[in-house]
Motif scaffolding. Sequence first.
Motif, PDB file in Angstrom:
ATOM      1  N   TYR A 149       0.817  -1.225   0.000  1.00 20.88           N
ATOM      2  CA  TYR A 149       0.000   0.000   0.000  1.00 20.88           C
ATOM      3  C   TYR A 149       0.845   1.265   0.000  1.00 20.88           C
ATOM      4  O   TYR A 149       0.361   2.333  -0.327  1.00 20.88           O
ATOM      5  N   GLY A 166      -2.814  -9.957  14.767  1.00 24.69           N
ATOM      6  CA  GLY A 166      -3.776  -8.978  15.275  1.00 24.69           C
ATOM      7  C   GLY A 166      -4.551  -9.426  16.498  1.00 24.69           C
ATOM      8  O   GLY A 166      -5.287  -8.649  17.105  1.00 24.69           O
ATOM      9  N   GLY A 190      -8.668  -1.512   9.138  1.00 21.22           N
ATOM     10  CA  GLY A 190      -8.979  -2.687   9.986  1.00 21.22           C
ATOM     11  C   GLY A 190      -8.632  -4.020   9.341  1.00 21.22           C
ATOM     12  O   GLY A 190      -8.940  -5.079   9.881  1.00 21.22           O
ATOM     13  N   CYS A 191      -8.021  -3.972   8.169  1.00 19.51           N
ATOM     14  CA  CYS A 191      -7.511  -5.161   7.469  1.00 19.51           C
ATOM     15  C   CYS A 191      -8.625  -6.211   7.291  1.00 19.51           C
ATOM     16  O   CYS A 191      -9.730  -5.873   6.873  1.00 19.51           O
ATOM     17  N   ILE A 216      -8.741  -5.782   0.106  1.00 20.80           N
ATOM     18  CA  ILE A 216      -8.659  -6.306   1.485  1.00 20.80           C
ATOM     19  C   ILE A 216     -10.086  -6.539   2.006  1.00 20.80           C
ATOM     20  O   ILE A 216     -10.377  -7.558   2.637  1.00 20.80           O
ATOM     21  N   GLY A 239     -12.319   1.464   0.340  1.00 18.53           N
ATOM     22  CA  GLY A 239     -11.925   2.779  -0.158  1.00 18.53           C
ATOM     23  C   GLY A 239     -10.516   3.141   0.269  1.00 18.53           C
ATOM     24  O   GLY A 239      -9.847   2.371   0.952  1.00 18.53           O
ATOM     25  N   ASN A 240     -10.110   4.348  -0.156  1.00 15.14           N
ATOM     26  CA  ASN A 240      -8.777   4.854   0.200  1.00 15.14           C
ATOM     27  C   ASN A 240      -8.944   5.833   1.365  1.00 15.14           C
ATOM     28  O   ASN A 240      -9.621   6.853   1.218  1.00 15.14           O
ATOM     29  N   VAL A 256      -5.797   1.123  14.742  1.00 12.52           N
ATOM     30  CA  VAL A 256      -4.972   0.108  15.408  1.00 12.52           C
ATOM     31  C   VAL A 256      -3.738  -0.163  14.542  1.00 12.52           C
ATOM     32  O   VAL A 256      -3.871  -0.647  13.408  1.00 12.52           O
ATOM     33  N   ARG A 257      -2.583   0.192  15.036  1.00 14.37           N
ATOM     34  CA  ARG A 257      -1.305  -0.032  14.342  1.00 14.37           C
ATOM     35  C   ARG A 257      -1.304   0.607  12.942  1.00 14.37           C
ATOM     36  O   ARG A 257      -0.881  -0.001  11.972  1.00 14.37           O
ATOM     37  N   ILE A 258      -1.837   1.830  12.846  1.00 14.58           N
ATOM     38  CA  ILE A 258      -1.932   2.515  11.556  1.00 14.58           C
ATOM     39  C   ILE A 258      -0.987   3.720  11.477  1.00 14.58           C
ATOM     40  O   ILE A 258      -0.224   3.860  10.521  1.00 14.58           O
TER      41      ILE A 258
HETATM   42  C1  LIG Z   1      -0.248  -2.008   9.472  1.00 14.35           C
HETATM   43  S1  LIG Z   1      -1.756  -2.628   8.831  1.00 14.35           S
HETATM   44  C2  LIG Z   1      -2.757  -2.630  10.293  1.00 14.35           C
HETATM   45  C3  LIG Z   1      -3.938  -3.539  10.186  1.00 14.35           C
HETATM   46  C4  LIG Z   1      -4.795  -3.695  11.458  1.00 14.35           C
HETATM   47  N1  LIG Z   1      -5.312  -2.452  11.965  1.00 14.35           N
HETATM   48  C5  LIG Z   1      -4.012  -4.435  12.526  1.00 14.35           C
HETATM   49  O1  LIG Z   1      -3.582  -3.846  13.506  1.00 14.35           O
HETATM   50  O2  LIG Z   1      -3.805  -5.650  12.346  1.00 14.35           O
HETATM   51  C6  LIG Z   1      -2.333  -1.245   7.898  1.00 14.35           C
HETATM   52  C7  LIG Z   1      -3.692  -1.399   7.254  1.00 14.35           C
HETATM   53  O3  LIG Z   1      -4.029  -0.178   6.573  1.00 14.35           O
HETATM   54  C8  LIG Z   1      -4.576  -0.490   5.304  1.00 14.35           C
HETATM   55  N2  LIG Z   1      -4.324   0.622   4.383  1.00 14.35           N
HETATM   56  C9  LIG Z   1      -3.114   1.077   3.984  1.00 14.35           C
HETATM   57  N3  LIG Z   1      -3.259   2.116   3.146  1.00 14.35           N
HETATM   58  C10 LIG Z   1      -4.594   2.319   3.001  1.00 14.35           C
HETATM   59  C11 LIG Z   1      -5.355   3.274   2.289  1.00 14.35           C
HETATM   60  N4  LIG Z   1      -4.781   4.213   1.542  1.00 14.35           N
HETATM   61  N5  LIG Z   1      -6.702   3.196   2.393  1.00 14.35           N
HETATM   62  C12 LIG Z   1      -7.310   2.250   3.160  1.00 14.35           C
HETATM   63  N6  LIG Z   1      -6.622   1.334   3.879  1.00 14.35           N
HETATM   64  C13 LIG Z   1      -5.274   1.359   3.806  1.00 14.35           C
HETATM   65  C14 LIG Z   1      -3.832  -1.742   4.886  1.00 14.35           C
HETATM   66  O4  LIG Z   1      -4.517  -2.447   3.873  1.00 14.35           O
HETATM   67  C15 LIG Z   1      -3.744  -2.493   6.211  1.00 14.35           C
HETATM   68  O5  LIG Z   1      -4.861  -3.300   6.420  1.00 14.35           O
END
Ligand SMILES: C[S@@+](CC[C@H](N)C(=O)[O-])C[C@H]1O[C@@H](n2cnc3c(N)ncnc32)[C@H](O)[C@@H]1O
Length: 350
Positions: A149, A166, A190-191, A216, A239-240, A256-258
């Motif tokens: 991503y 997770g 939220g993956c 995803i 969506g983005n 969470v972990r974002i």
């Molecule tokens: C580090 S992972 C964390 C996943 C989850 N919250 C966890 O703790 O297991 C980052 C998540 O952000 C999503 N993501 C990254 N860029 C994104 C974007 N531009 N729009 C939507 N989701 C995005 C990824 O697909 C991924 O699921």
Amino acid sequence: MHLRQLIAVQNNRGYLRTGVLMLSRFEKQLFGLMTGAFASRALAIAVQRDLFTWLSRGGDGQTVEQVVAYLGFQERTSRVFLDVLSAIGLLRCENGLFRNTELSEQLLVRGRIADQRGAVALFDHLYLGCGTLEHTLKTGNPASREYGYFFGAGTGSYPDDMDGSGFAPALLLGEFWDFSNARHVLDVGGCLGATAHALAARYPNLRVTVFDLPEICERGKALSKQHPASDARVTFHPGNFFDEDYPHGVDTICFVRILHDWSDKEALRLLEKAHAALQPGGRIVILETLREGSEKASLTALIDLLMLLISPEGGLRTRVAMGKLLRTAGFRRVRTKPTAYLYSLISAEK
Ligand SMILES: C[S@@+](CC[C@H](N)C(=O)[O-])C[C@H]1O[C@@H](n2cnc3c(N)ncnc32)[C@H](O)[C@@H]1O
């Protein structure tokens, strides 16, 4: 330097005891660092084969022949492998029977509340990226494209890694934040829905919407059926999260972990979008590893190194920096509390 001289030097420093050359504390530490990669790989392979779950369910221990048959490796290689796992504190052998140590029994067995097998797999997948660390240190560019991503490069194996690791964060979120007054939660990034299902299972009146990339969300929807208790209350919003507005009508927004994935500018954009979607009084709840100034500092430094390997601009933030970002986005009443492992929970109100 000849061995006799070396022994004499060591002797002067008091390392020679009853004629046996002892390793100094520094030599042991250095040896641990030099061989750390081997130990890490051995741990990952043992976890892949779920060796510790099998041993845990194996009663009073297993003979070497039984372990060899279970692993499916050669006898000679299995013996070395088992010696290594014993040497690094993951197995013990008594009267010819192998058992888990306290560490592997608590942290590496399926179904245990503190199960860390997913985190082991996640680190193991990033381990190859370490081969390009020098390039990254020189250029600032991560060579790994595993986390697609960041680069518009597909989803690779990260959804499975994140979902697999997770379990603990999802449990901590529900444990350290009381969602009983919440009705509808948005889990941004939220993956595949691990956090969403854990929260919905724990709070029977709660609805949770996962906001993630379209591919995803498709996978998450398909997996939802494995959670009959929460399936109907977990929805996916593809969506983005940088470009699109967040769904309105939610009272709590979780990250969470974002945020550690992104630069301050990008993280602020996400927080401002969350702020815009909430009604006054709405909450934001963030679960993150914070950069520590305490005894955990050496551990969080290694997480920062990992971020260098996968993300162009990400990195851990201090508690103060996180508070500043939240206030800049318009939030107030920022609170931070440590949870378990390396995670802190940061909450604020619109
Ligand atoms: C580090 S992972 C964390 C996943 C989850 N919250 C966890 O703790 O297991 C980052 C998540 O952000 C999503 N993501 C990254 N860029 C994104 C974007 N531009 N729009 C939507 N989701 C995005 C990824 O697909 C991924 O699921």
